[in-house]
Write an enzyme that holds these catalytic residues in place. Sequence first.
Site, PDB file in Angstrom:
ATOM      1  CE  LYS A 145      -5.520  -0.655  -1.580  1.00 16.22           C
ATOM      2  NZ  LYS A 145      -5.890  -1.325  -0.521  1.00 16.22           N
ATOM      3  CG  ASP A 178     -11.331  -0.084  -2.010  1.00 16.48           C
ATOM      4  OD1 ASP A 178     -12.199  -0.043  -2.920  1.00 16.48           O
ATOM      5  OD2 ASP A 178     -11.621   0.243  -0.798  1.00 16.48           O
TER       6      ASP A 178
END
Length: 210
Positions: free
Chosen positions: A120, A138
């Site tokens: 991420k 996310d």
Amino acid sequence: MKKKDIKSTLDILSKVYSDAECALNFKSAYELLIATILSAQCTDVRVNLVTEKLFKKYNTPETMVELSDVELQEKIHSCGFYRNKAKNILATSRKLLMEYSGVVPDTMEELIMLPGVGRKTANVVMSNAFNIPAIAVDTHVFRVSKRIGLASGDNPLKVEMELMKAIPKDMWSRAHHFLIWHGRKICKSRKPECGICPISEYCAYYKQIS
């Protein structure tokens, strides 16, 4: 979700969130990297308050490593998980100095080798600092993409792979921002505001409840 519905959904979101961009404040790839590490389990608003002060003096690997663990912990305390974050930030800064001459790398393979950096964070940096097409998954992207029917994976990696197949590559980075802001503004975790959602006619969740 069918291809034509995906296109319609993305077209609508691109208009609704035409000015959507990274909510973290940064002036360099290094600042974005540190801010993203700090953003884990913390709001972007809080991170920006912390980095506004932190980056005035400590915005490069060279200056960051001047701090001790305890000193950095005190400066980032309000971001939560501050001990682990401080440890990773200092370790990453040292690794950048030792192996990359202080320059943040721009590949997934190199970024995820930095302490505290997962896919991420790597995708956020690649997308926003280097303009490399990427989809950072996310909590908002994970929830919204599964809820509306863009993906069905049971973990962020699977969802990321599904989104990369479903969304044209030249829209990956922009779509990432659309989904984040849609999750913040309308498709909220506990109570999605389906009544005002501009993509409800294409949404798998809405079709189930209506």
